[in-house]
Structures are given as structure tokens and as C-alpha cells.
Design a protein around this motif. Sequence first.
Motif, mmCIF file in Angstrom:
data_model
loop_
_atom_site.group_PDB
_atom_site.id
_atom_site.type_symbol
_atom_site.label_atom_id
_atom_site.label_comp_id
_atom_site.label_asym_id
_atom_site.label_seq_id
_atom_site.Cartn_x
_atom_site.Cartn_y
_atom_site.Cartn_z
ATOM 1 N N PHE A 1 61.982 43.777 35.940
ATOM 2 C CA PHE A 1 60.669 43.504 35.361
ATOM 3 C C PHE A 1 59.593 44.382 35.989
ATOM 4 O O PHE A 1 59.607 44.646 37.200
ATOM 5 C CB PHE A 1 60.281 42.039 35.568
ATOM 6 N N LYS A 2 58.642 44.838 35.149
ATOM 7 C CA LYS A 2 57.455 45.547 35.598
ATOM 8 C C LYS A 2 56.243 45.020 34.840
ATOM 9 O O LYS A 2 56.369 44.559 33.700
ATOM 10 C CB LYS A 2 57.567 47.057 35.344
ATOM 11 N N VAL A 3 55.073 45.104 35.484
ATOM 12 C CA VAL A 3 53.813 44.736 34.846
ATOM 13 C C VAL A 3 52.897 45.951 34.870
ATOM 14 O O VAL A 3 52.794 46.641 35.892
ATOM 15 C CB VAL A 3 53.139 43.547 35.570
ATOM 16 N N LEU A 4 52.261 46.243 33.730
ATOM 17 C CA LEU A 4 51.386 47.412 33.611
ATOM 18 C C LEU A 4 50.051 46.990 33.011
ATOM 19 O O LEU A 4 50.011 46.214 32.056
ATOM 20 C CB LEU A 4 52.048 48.482 32.740
ATOM 21 N N ALA A 5 48.967 47.515 33.583
ATOM 22 C CA ALA A 5 47.623 47.322 33.017
ATOM 23 C C ALA A 5 46.894 48.662 33.062
ATOM 24 O O ALA A 5 46.960 49.382 34.064
ATOM 25 C CB ALA A 5 46.843 46.268 33.795
ATOM 26 N N GLU A 6 46.196 48.993 31.959
ATOM 27 C CA GLU A 6 45.541 50.299 31.858
ATOM 28 C C GLU A 6 44.276 50.174 31.017
ATOM 29 O O GLU A 6 44.301 49.646 29.906
ATOM 30 C CB GLU A 6 46.501 51.296 31.203
ATOM 31 N N GLY A 7 43.173 50.645 31.571
ATOM 32 C CA GLY A 7 41.919 50.708 30.833
ATOM 33 C C GLY A 7 41.653 52.112 30.336
ATOM 34 O O GLY A 7 42.230 53.092 30.833
ATOM 35 N N GLU A 8 40.784 52.218 29.329
ATOM 36 C CA GLU A 8 40.478 53.520 28.733
ATOM 37 C C GLU A 8 38.989 53.598 28.415
ATOM 38 O O GLU A 8 38.399 52.642 27.908
ATOM 39 C CB GLU A 8 41.292 53.696 27.457
ATOM 40 N N ASN A 9 38.391 54.738 28.734
ATOM 41 C CA ASN A 9 36.987 54.986 28.407
ATOM 42 C C ASN A 9 36.862 56.347 27.733
ATOM 43 O O ASN A 9 37.475 57.329 28.167
ATOM 44 C CB ASN A 9 36.121 54.965 29.676
ATOM 45 N N VAL A 10 36.073 56.401 26.654
ATOM 46 C CA VAL A 10 35.744 57.657 25.985
ATOM 47 C C VAL A 10 34.235 57.820 26.032
ATOM 48 O O VAL A 10 33.494 56.959 25.546
ATOM 49 C CB VAL A 10 36.236 57.675 24.522
ATOM 50 N N THR A 11 33.769 58.900 26.639
ATOM 51 C CA THR A 11 32.349 59.195 26.774
ATOM 52 C C THR A 11 32.026 60.486 26.049
ATOM 53 O O THR A 11 32.744 61.485 26.213
ATOM 54 C CB THR A 11 31.940 59.323 28.259
ATOM 55 N N ALA A 12 30.976 60.478 25.245
ATOM 56 C CA ALA A 12 30.537 61.684 24.530
ATOM 57 C C ALA A 12 29.459 62.376 25.356
ATOM 58 O O ALA A 12 28.369 61.832 25.555
ATOM 59 C CB ALA A 12 30.011 61.318 23.154
ATOM 60 N N LEU A 13 29.748 63.568 25.844
ATOM 61 C CA LEU A 13 28.779 64.367 26.593
ATOM 62 C C LEU A 13 27.923 65.203 25.650
ATOM 63 O O LEU A 13 26.781 65.520 25.959
ATOM 64 C CB LEU A 13 29.511 65.253 27.597
ATOM 65 N N VAL A 14 28.466 65.583 24.514
ATOM 66 C CA VAL A 14 27.721 66.168 23.392
ATOM 67 C C VAL A 14 28.148 65.396 22.152
ATOM 68 O O VAL A 14 29.349 65.294 21.872
ATOM 69 C CB VAL A 14 28.019 67.671 23.220
ATOM 70 N N ASP A 15 27.185 64.810 21.420
ATOM 71 C CA ASP A 15 27.542 63.905 20.328
ATOM 72 C C ASP A 15 26.970 64.330 18.984
ATOM 73 O O ASP A 15 26.578 63.496 18.171
ATOM 74 C CB ASP A 15 27.108 62.472 20.653
ATOM 75 N N ASP A 16 26.980 65.630 18.715
ATOM 76 C CA ASP A 16 26.546 66.128 17.409
ATOM 77 C C ASP A 16 27.732 66.092 16.441
ATOM 78 O O ASP A 16 28.240 67.128 15.995
ATOM 79 C CB ASP A 16 25.991 67.552 17.535
ATOM 80 N N TYR A 17 28.182 64.882 16.104
ATOM 81 C CA TYR A 17 29.331 64.716 15.225
ATOM 82 C C TYR A 17 29.317 63.304 14.658
ATOM 83 O O TYR A 17 28.673 62.395 15.192
ATOM 84 C CB TYR A 17 30.641 64.988 15.964
ATOM 85 N N ASN A 18 30.042 63.119 13.559
ATOM 86 C CA ASN A 18 30.205 61.812 12.945
ATOM 87 C C ASN A 18 31.447 61.155 13.553
ATOM 88 O O ASN A 18 32.578 61.525 13.233
ATOM 89 C CB ASN A 18 30.364 61.962 11.429
#
Length: 398
Positions: free
Chosen positions: A69-86
Motif C-alpha cells: 500500500f502507498k498513499v499519495l497527495a499532490e496539489g497543483e497551481n497554475v499562475t498566469a504571469l502574462v494573461d493576454d489570452y482567453n
Amino acid sequence: MTDLRLASAVLLAAVAAPSLALAQSPPGDIILDMRLRSESVSQDGLPEDAQALTLRTRFGYETPAWRGFKVLAEGENVTALVDDYNSTTNGKVRYPVVADPEDTELNRAQISWTGARADAVVGRQRLILGNARFVGNVGFRQNEQTFDAVKTSFRPTKELAVTYAYVDRVHRVFGDDSPQGEWDSDSHLVQADLKTAAGQLTGYGYLMAFENAPAQSNATWGVRLTGARPVRPGLSVTYEAEYARQTEHRNNPADFELDYVALSAGLKAAAPWASVGYERLEGNGSRGFATPLATLHAFQGWADVFLTTPPAGVRDLNLRAGTTLKLGPKALPVRLQAAVHDFTEDDGSDRYGRELDLLAAAPVTKALTAEVKAAFFDGDRPGFADRSKIWLTLEFKY
């Protein structure tokens, strides 16, 4: 330029961090994955070109195995440094779509067990079946697709493996702020893989039902064969053949039967390879063959023109080639790839357009990889606008 320098500094700092911050890490596996990417998009019919500079960070931990048995936890973040997009959620509709919205979420949280002939995973997980044409994690996008699911695999012999997954919820790439960011699911996925003298034979049945996306519910049954045959030392012929039939399922109000066919043949040496391919997704005039859980970017061109199959279907004739070269004083392996596509309606009667895809990637260090990638689509009819996309990527994996 200031934003690019700042983002580069952030990523380079992260490269050095593991040797310091993680020097006293507990037993098990630390997960640190950072991807800095610039995506530029120019598309006819839209007043502005898109420019996205995003940084995706995943951080997590998996415990050592205890009785399998193994237990895994993972978070994710997405940051826009330039956001000239849809981003599909920011309301900037004058720009082309770059489907990388800013988001912070729990990416994976799972318990896994591995035995001699079986394994199982329960919880929020990455799920990839076969070549990801029908079920995948959409790993190219910054916010990957994950699943609240139970997956089990059984290997009764060395030649045979059977996989079953029940999917309760789909966490899609559009994030929590999108009304289509999550699908409530009651889906059953079954796949059997058998090693034969002719190659690997795969049979599958994907019964997908989505409460808040009923038009995407479908039952798909298919078979796929992949293999290779040596023609002389260092050179092999490769081949793939696949057929699937799709019908409506559960809460889908439509009535349809649609076919899928994929064929390819190629040559592969130690490094260079090339293949010619044919892929057909049938349409009946009202809808096209659907692959709602697929890693779509990997198929039918990187410009992502055919994320949804047109009502008249689509036929993709393509030629792909690639190689790996050792360049520079350190003999860095540089991976090169190119592809050309010709897209028509599924009966070949009317052309949608053509596309050229190019890629070059190389490791900078053991943990850091750089990649340049481009896609150029030349449309032949309204609704399939010309567009070009260029990606510059740095990815660090600890």
C-alpha cells in the motif's frame, strides 16, 4: 520581457531548491514538477493575438510501500504571469483560446496497492488507458485532467492484463471556475491487453455517462493491434490498426451509430522513425464520433482545431517523422519531430484544411528540459480559421 525574466528566475530558483529544502526529506517520494510555458496564438477572425505566460507547479508526497500500500497527495497551481489570452473563464473573448486558466486545486489524492498479479488505485488519480485516444490525462495542458475513480488491473498470465475503472467525477482542464470544469460521472471502463505473435491486441468497452454533460454520454466498443517486425538489423516495420463503434448511452437524448478507424505503417531505426497514418471519425450530419475523455492534443494536429469532431466527421491523412541527434560538446540528445496533416470530411469529399507541426526538445540538466513547438493550420472553409501556435517551454521534475 520583465515578466519572462521573473518567471525564469522563479523556475531556476526551484531547480536549486530540492538540494536545500528537501535535504532532510522523509522516506518516500517527494513530487515537485514545475512547467514554465509561453504560448503565442494568432487566429483569423479574432481582433487580438494571444500571449500567455503561465507557470504550473505541482507539489506532493507519496509514502513508502507498506504491504503493497502507498498513499499519495499532490496539489497543483497554475499562475498566469502574462494573461493576454482567453482562458475560457476570464472573459477575454477578443483573444484566441489558451485553455490554461489560473487555478489552485487538489490534483491527486489516492491510495494504491500493488501485488504480484494485481494492483488497484482508489481516489483522485491520473488515468491513462491505451494510447489515451479515448481516456487520458490531457498532460499537455497546464491543469491536467484527473479522475475520482477506482481502478483495478489483473494479470492472470504474462501475456494478458485486464483493467477496469469506475469513474465518479472528471476534473477537466478548465478548472473549478468553469461550468464545464467538472463532470459528474457514472462511467465504467474495461480494457484487456493481450500480447500475441502479431503484436499487442487490445479490446475495450468504454461506457461513459455524465450527469451534467448528457450529450457526451456514449458507449464505445473497439479493438486495436500494434506491433513491429524487423526487416534487417537496426530497422523495423511498425504498424497499427484500430476500429471502434460508438452509440448513444444512458442519458444521451440522441440516437446514433458512428465508426472510428485508425491505420498507420512506418519504419523505425535506432533513432530516426517515420510513419504514414489514416484516422477517420465518422459523422452523421448531426454529430461526430466523440472522445470526451481523450488526450485530444496528441491527435489530429497540435493546433487543436478538431477538439470536437465536426457533424460531417473528419478524416486525417498524416505523415510523421522524428529522430534524436547528439549535439554540442556534451552530446545533448536533441529530439526532433515533424508532422503534416490533410483534413477532410469523413468521406473525403470536402477539405477542412492542412497543418504543419514542428518540435525540438532537449535536456538542459537531468531535471530540466527545454522545448520549442509550433503548429500552423491553413483552413480551406468557413468555421476552420487559419491559426498558428508557438510554445516555448521549460519543465523541471524532481
